[in-house]
Design an enzyme around this catalytic site. Structure first.
Site, PDB file in Angstrom:
ATOM      1  N   LYS A 155       8.276   5.176  29.161  1.00 33.22           N
ATOM      2  CA  LYS A 155       8.057   4.123  28.174  1.00 33.22           C
ATOM      3  C   LYS A 155       8.689   4.484  26.834  1.00 33.22           C
ATOM      4  O   LYS A 155       9.227   3.623  26.132  1.00 33.22           O
ATOM      5  CB  LYS A 155       6.558   3.869  27.997  1.00 33.22           C
ATOM      6  CG  LYS A 155       5.875   3.390  29.271  1.00 33.22           C
ATOM      7  CD  LYS A 155       4.392   3.104  29.053  1.00 33.22           C
ATOM      8  CE  LYS A 155       3.740   2.635  30.347  1.00 33.22           C
ATOM      9  NZ  LYS A 155       2.310   2.287  30.186  1.00 33.22           N
ATOM     10  N   ASP A 168      -3.738  -2.419  14.636  1.00 36.96           N
ATOM     11  CA  ASP A 168      -2.286  -2.290  14.680  1.00 36.96           C
ATOM     12  C   ASP A 168      -1.572  -3.566  14.269  1.00 36.96           C
ATOM     13  O   ASP A 168      -0.665  -3.549  13.427  1.00 36.96           O
ATOM     14  CB  ASP A 168      -1.842  -1.883  16.092  1.00 36.96           C
ATOM     15  CG  ASP A 168      -2.267  -0.473  16.449  1.00 36.96           C
ATOM     16  OD1 ASP A 168      -2.727   0.254  15.552  1.00 36.96           O
ATOM     17  OD2 ASP A 168      -2.143  -0.093  17.627  1.00 36.96           O
ATOM     18  N   TRP A 197      -0.255   4.078  26.449  1.00 39.73           N
ATOM     19  CA  TRP A 197      -1.234   2.998  26.433  1.00 39.73           C
ATOM     20  C   TRP A 197      -0.552   1.721  25.925  1.00 39.73           C
ATOM     21  O   TRP A 197      -0.863   1.181  24.870  1.00 39.73           O
ATOM     22  CB  TRP A 197      -2.430   3.377  25.559  1.00 39.73           C
ATOM     23  CG  TRP A 197      -3.640   2.507  25.747  1.00 39.73           C
ATOM     24  CD1 TRP A 197      -4.144   1.601  24.866  1.00 39.73           C
ATOM     25  CD2 TRP A 197      -4.497   2.459  26.896  1.00 39.73           C
ATOM     26  NE1 TRP A 197      -5.249   0.987  25.382  1.00 39.73           N
ATOM     27  CE2 TRP A 197      -5.500   1.504  26.627  1.00 39.73           C
ATOM     28  CE3 TRP A 197      -4.517   3.127  28.121  1.00 39.73           C
ATOM     29  CZ2 TRP A 197      -6.513   1.195  27.540  1.00 39.73           C
ATOM     30  CZ3 TRP A 197      -5.531   2.825  29.019  1.00 39.73           C
ATOM     31  CH2 TRP A 197      -6.507   1.866  28.728  1.00 39.73           C
ATOM     32  N   SER A 219      -3.761  -9.950  16.828  1.00 37.87           N
ATOM     33  CA  SER A 219      -4.965  -9.942  17.663  1.00 37.87           C
ATOM     34  C   SER A 219      -6.248  -9.813  16.857  1.00 37.87           C
ATOM     35  O   SER A 219      -7.338 -10.086  17.368  1.00 37.87           O
ATOM     36  CB  SER A 219      -4.896  -8.768  18.646  1.00 37.87           C
ATOM     37  OG  SER A 219      -4.986  -7.539  17.944  1.00 37.87           O
ATOM     38  N   ARG A 238       2.138  31.226 -16.673  1.00 41.57           N
ATOM     39  CA  ARG A 238       2.756  32.134 -15.695  1.00 41.57           C
ATOM     40  C   ARG A 238       2.133  31.995 -14.313  1.00 41.57           C
ATOM     41  O   ARG A 238       2.810  32.162 -13.296  1.00 41.57           O
ATOM     42  CB  ARG A 238       2.662  33.577 -16.175  1.00 41.57           C
ATOM     43  CG  ARG A 238       3.375  34.564 -15.251  1.00 41.57           C
ATOM     44  CD  ARG A 238       3.512  35.933 -15.872  1.00 41.57           C
ATOM     45  NE  ARG A 238       4.512  35.936 -16.941  1.00 41.57           N
ATOM     46  CZ  ARG A 238       4.701  36.958 -17.772  1.00 41.57           C
ATOM     47  NH1 ARG A 238       3.937  38.033 -17.683  1.00 41.57           N
ATOM     48  NH2 ARG A 238       5.630  36.890 -18.697  1.00 41.57           N
ATOM     49  N   TYR A 253       4.773  -1.767  29.748  1.00 38.56           N
ATOM     50  CA  TYR A 253       6.217  -1.506  29.692  1.00 38.56           C
ATOM     51  C   TYR A 253       7.040  -2.779  29.820  1.00 38.56           C
ATOM     52  O   TYR A 253       6.673  -3.713  30.541  1.00 38.56           O
ATOM     53  CB  TYR A 253       6.580  -0.541  30.823  1.00 38.56           C
ATOM     54  CG  TYR A 253       8.035  -0.157  30.873  1.00 38.56           C
ATOM     55  CD1 TYR A 253       8.572   0.714  29.935  1.00 38.56           C
ATOM     56  CD2 TYR A 253       8.872  -0.657  31.863  1.00 38.56           C
ATOM     57  CE1 TYR A 253       9.903   1.080  29.983  1.00 38.56           C
ATOM     58  CE2 TYR A 253      10.209  -0.293  31.927  1.00 38.56           C
ATOM     59  CZ  TYR A 253      10.725   0.575  30.986  1.00 38.56           C
ATOM     60  OH  TYR A 253      12.044   0.934  31.035  1.00 38.56           O
ATOM     61  N   LYS A 282      10.645  49.581  -5.384  1.00 37.22           N
ATOM     62  CA  LYS A 282      10.964  48.307  -6.035  1.00 37.22           C
ATOM     63  C   LYS A 282      12.445  48.262  -6.366  1.00 37.22           C
ATOM     64  O   LYS A 282      13.022  49.234  -6.872  1.00 37.22           O
ATOM     65  CB  LYS A 282      10.129  48.176  -7.310  1.00 37.22           C
ATOM     66  CG  LYS A 282      10.255  46.852  -8.040  1.00 37.22           C
ATOM     67  CD  LYS A 282       9.259  46.793  -9.197  1.00 37.22           C
ATOM     68  CE  LYS A 282       9.295  45.469  -9.937  1.00 37.22           C
ATOM     69  NZ  LYS A 282       8.269  45.404 -11.003  1.00 37.22           N
ATOM     70  N   GLU A 331      -0.442   5.350  20.814  1.00 35.36           N
ATOM     71  CA  GLU A 331      -0.331   4.604  22.068  1.00 35.36           C
ATOM     72  C   GLU A 331       0.931   4.994  22.819  1.00 35.36           C
ATOM     73  O   GLU A 331       0.924   5.112  24.056  1.00 35.36           O
ATOM     74  CB  GLU A 331      -0.353   3.107  21.772  1.00 35.36           C
ATOM     75  CG  GLU A 331      -1.697   2.617  21.258  1.00 35.36           C
ATOM     76  CD  GLU A 331      -1.689   1.164  20.818  1.00 35.36           C
ATOM     77  OE1 GLU A 331      -2.778   0.567  20.733  1.00 35.36           O
ATOM     78  OE2 GLU A 331      -0.594   0.622  20.552  1.00 35.36           O
ATOM     79  N   GLU A 345       0.510  46.103  -7.642  1.00 32.95           N
ATOM     80  CA  GLU A 345       1.565  47.034  -8.017  1.00 32.95           C
ATOM     81  C   GLU A 345       0.982  48.187  -8.841  1.00 32.95           C
ATOM     82  O   GLU A 345       0.183  47.972  -9.755  1.00 32.95           O
ATOM     83  CB  GLU A 345       2.608  46.260  -8.832  1.00 32.95           C
ATOM     84  CG  GLU A 345       3.777  47.061  -9.336  1.00 32.95           C
ATOM     85  CD  GLU A 345       4.735  46.198 -10.170  1.00 32.95           C
ATOM     86  OE1 GLU A 345       5.866  46.655 -10.410  1.00 32.95           O
ATOM     87  OE2 GLU A 345       4.343  45.078 -10.576  1.00 32.95           O
ATOM     88  N   CYS A 371       6.673  42.624  -7.043  1.00 30.06           N
ATOM     89  CA  CYS A 371       6.648  41.865  -8.296  1.00 30.06           C
ATOM     90  C   CYS A 371       7.985  41.204  -8.644  1.00 30.06           C
ATOM     91  O   CYS A 371       8.333  40.173  -8.087  1.00 30.06           O
ATOM     92  CB  CYS A 371       6.166  42.759  -9.435  1.00 30.06           C
ATOM     93  SG  CYS A 371       5.549  41.802 -10.860  1.00 30.06           S
ATOM     94  N   GLY A 407      -6.869  -6.791  15.669  1.00 30.26           N
ATOM     95  CA  GLY A 407      -7.052  -5.350  15.730  1.00 30.26           C
ATOM     96  C   GLY A 407      -6.291  -4.645  14.616  1.00 30.26           C
ATOM     97  O   GLY A 407      -5.544  -5.261  13.855  1.00 30.26           O
TER      98      GLY A 407
END
EC number: 6.3.5.1
Length: 677
Positions: free
Chosen positions: A634, A370, A488, A366, A210, A491, A121, A483, A52, A177, A368
């Site tokens: 799916k 997930d 992946w 499993s 500020r 279904y 302004k 997935e 400014e 400003c 794994g």
């Protein structure tokens, strides 16, 4: 435009500039502005903002009413305008200017030898250390006017927008400003009228605290207005008779800080960032209430157009792109995200069990990532419900390719969590089914096709549902967001189905960090944590196809691509609807060099990979075909589960509604046309 140019992908480079102020010396200030303008041009900046009143100095008090000073300001502006003829950058410079019978605190918008417009302004602070009402008139309400100084004429008023003809989405709105410190700001009106890049030229002397307030206002304005916000405050060289200055610069986009400069720097500086105009446009189109708000205002703005003529070549990319958009690299943010994600999952399951009166949950484990994570979510949920861990009925169901490591990890985790557990070997039943349906494997042949795989996946789920019937429980799904995106999952009677899926909103790349967070926050005992650590170290595999001794186990990522790339593709497709060509460009910026950029905390160094454009293009092609043309059916029938990430969910009852028989042709065409091989 070449593929490697940011301007080919909806980005525009902006700059917040601070020059060393020369108090009441417009000639020297104009030279400083031009030096910074030349530097911006060299770096292909589209828009640069200066502080400014930078041409006169902000803190010059009654000197601003002296004609010699105002004459010198006009000459300085004329020099900048003339020198800008060969510059690409739009320059937005602060200057006191005479109009009618008053003096106005103005932002002068200059481009390629022309003054595009002058914005006065609106709101003049006249309290505490400020006394602008003594020197200036408010520009509030001025519209449709023209200002003249030296030999220059330009539109004058608060009704101005500046739009690039050749950079889609680049529309500039300017406030000054104090304009950003009031309840209803000019920036809000400018954004509703179409401004995507909001500019604030600021004087703003510094006092303790500020800078935090400025940052909060910049961030909130960019978030509420779905815009970029470029802020530049006065710095070194300003009069310190009664005040001090820090030269704060910052660039925000949709509530996210892209860049900030060094404060209290002795000398000028230029803070740069590449803002995503496409992202802002997509957000505004997605958030219909933004346009609803616009239609309530009925404000009229003049649009001044200009031709930016951006470069077609590669100019680099000045923007942080997370390799893992679902996983922040900042440690504190990641910890907060993991805390919230885990507790969202737990809270969802707790409410489902309360609502149904269910006392038991059934889950297949499993070994794994997930199923491990789903199990520790279930463990925390039954703890919160005051139920014994024995009410978690956990089953490991080895098939033809189950590895000893994963089976060992699964058993160790179930035992450490003190759940009820049992091993159900599905091989005999699977062999019988394959024999009954006439599959070659049932006759002793080594045929490992999709039927062979899905018989195993389907039997596991069938067992779990019948066990849930038998024990009065619900089946907890373990399949994750990634997935679901790639299809992946098997279904129906398969891992696609459950009574409630706690992982449905969690991407694969986040799950490992959730498990790490569970370990580090000591949600469970040391023996649980040790097993979780072993599981984190294993390779992702569906373990459905047998391997010979010495062979590598079946790899999910070898079939559908690295999850780290596919989650990148998913985020920008689902959250922002970006073109494949733009996703490829951004993926290249994030992944082309493993040594550059930040990695999430605790990410193993031996897994830090790089990908070149051919690899990125190859796996993006796979993603587009699977996401748009294959796997929606799916998702259309997916079970309930909580939305976890702001990146979105794929529930047909939530973020993503799409036809199950769609085509991927439009997305593949963009990939083919715009991403080089």
């Amino acid at each position: 435009m070449t593929f490697h140019s940011i301007y080919a992908h909806g980005f525009a480079r902006v700059a917040a500039c601070v020059t060393t102020s020369h108090v009441a010396d417009p000639t020297a200030n104009a030279k400083a502005v031009l030096a910074a303008a030349d530097a911006c041009h060299e770096q292909s900046v589209a828009v640069a903002v200066f502080p400014e009143l930078c041409l006169s100095g902000y803190a010059i008090e009654d000197l601003v009413k002296q004609d010699p000073l105002l004459d010198a300001v006009e000459r300085g502006l004329a020099a900048i305008v003339e020198a800008s003829a060969g510059l690409m950058t739009v320059l937005i410079v602060g200057a006191p200017l005479r109009f009618g019978h008053r003096i106005y605190n103005c932002a002068v918008v200059i481009h390629r030898g022309n003054v595009l417009g002058v914005v006065p302004k609106s709101y003049l602070p006249t309290y505490r250390e400020f006394y602008e009402g003594r020197h200036f008139a408010s520009g509030a309400g001025i519209a449709g006017e023209t200002i003249a100084f030296v030999d220059l004429h330009a539109p004058f008023g608060v009704d101005l927008l500046f739009a690039a003809e050749d950079v889609p989405g680049l529309t500039i709105g300017v406030e000054i400003c104090e304009d950003m410190w009031i309840p209803v700001t000019p920036a809000s009106e400018l954004a509703l009228a179409g401004a995507s890049v909001l500019i604030n030229l600021s004087g703003s002397p510094i006092t303790v605290g500020r800078a935090r307030s400025r940052a909060l206002l910049c961030q909130s304005t960019s978030a509420r207005c779905l815009a970029a916000y470029v802020y530049s405050a006065a710095g070194a060289g300003e009069s310190t008779t009664d005040l001090a200055w820090d030269g704060q610069t910052s660039i925000y986009e949709n509530g996210v800080m892209l860049a900030e400069g060094e404060r209290f720097r002795q000398g000028g500086q230029i803070t740069l960032a590449d803002v995503d105009l496409d992202l802002l446009r997509q957000e505004r189109a997605l958030m219909g209430t933004f346009d609803d708000n616009r239609r309530q205002r009925e404000a009229f703005f003049r649009k001044v157009t200009f031709a930016l003529k951006p470069p077609a070549a590669d100019i680099g990319f000045l923007r942080k792109v997370e390799r893992f958009p679902f996983v922040p690299s900042d440690e504190s943010l990641l910890e907060q995200d993991c805390y919230e994600a885990y507790n969202i999952q737990v809270a969802g399951l707790v409410q489902r069990m309360r609502a149904t009166g269910t006392k038991r949950v059934v889950i297949g484990v499993s070994g794994g990532l997930d199923s491990t994570h789903a199990l520790i979510v279930a463990a925390k949920a039954v703890d919160l419900l005051g139920l014994p861990r024995e009410n978690i009925l956990a089953y490991t169901m080895p098939g033809f390719a189950t590895g000893s490591e994963s089976k060992t990890n699964a058993l160790a985790l179930m035992q450490a969590l003190q759940t009820s557990w049992q091993e159900l070997d599905i091989r005999t039943t699977a062999t019988q089914m394959l024999k009954d349906i006439g599959h070659p494997f049932g006759k002793g042949e080594k045929v490992y096709d999709v039927t062979f795989e899905n018989v195993q996946a389907g039997l596991r789920t069938d067992y779990l549902f019948r066990l849930a019937n038998h024990h009065g429980g619900i089946v907890i799904g373990t399949g994750d967001l990634s997935e679901l995106a790639l299809g992946w999952c098997t279904y129906g009677v398969g891992d696609q189905m459950a009574h409630y899926n706690v992982n449905a909103g969690v991407p694969k790349t986040l799950i490992q960090h959730l498990i790490r967070w569970v370990i580090s926050s000591r949600q469970f005992s040391d023996d649980v944590n040790r097993t979780l650590g072993s599981i984190l170290a294993a390779e992702i595999s569906p373990e459905l196809v047998p391997v010979q001794p010495g062979e590598k186990p079946q790899s999910t990522e070898a079939s559908i691509g690295p999850y780290e790339l596919q989650d990148f593709n998913l985020f920008y497709t689902l959250r922002f609807g970006m073109r494949p060509s733009k996703i490829a460009f951004m993926a290249l910026q994030a992944w082309k060099d493993a040594a550059k950029g930040e990695w999430p905390p605790a990410f193993p160094s031996d897994r830090r990979k790089a990908y070149d454009l051919p690899e990125i293009r190859r796996w993006l092609d796979v993603f587009l075909r699977r996401f748009f043309a294959f796997s929606q059916f799916k998702r259309s029938a997916m079970p309930n589960g909580p939305k976890v990430s702001a990146g979105g969910s794929l529930s047909p009852r939530g973020d993503w509604r799409a036809p199950s028989d769609s085509s991927a042709a439009a997305w593949l065409e963009d990939l083919e046309r715009n991403v080089p091989n």
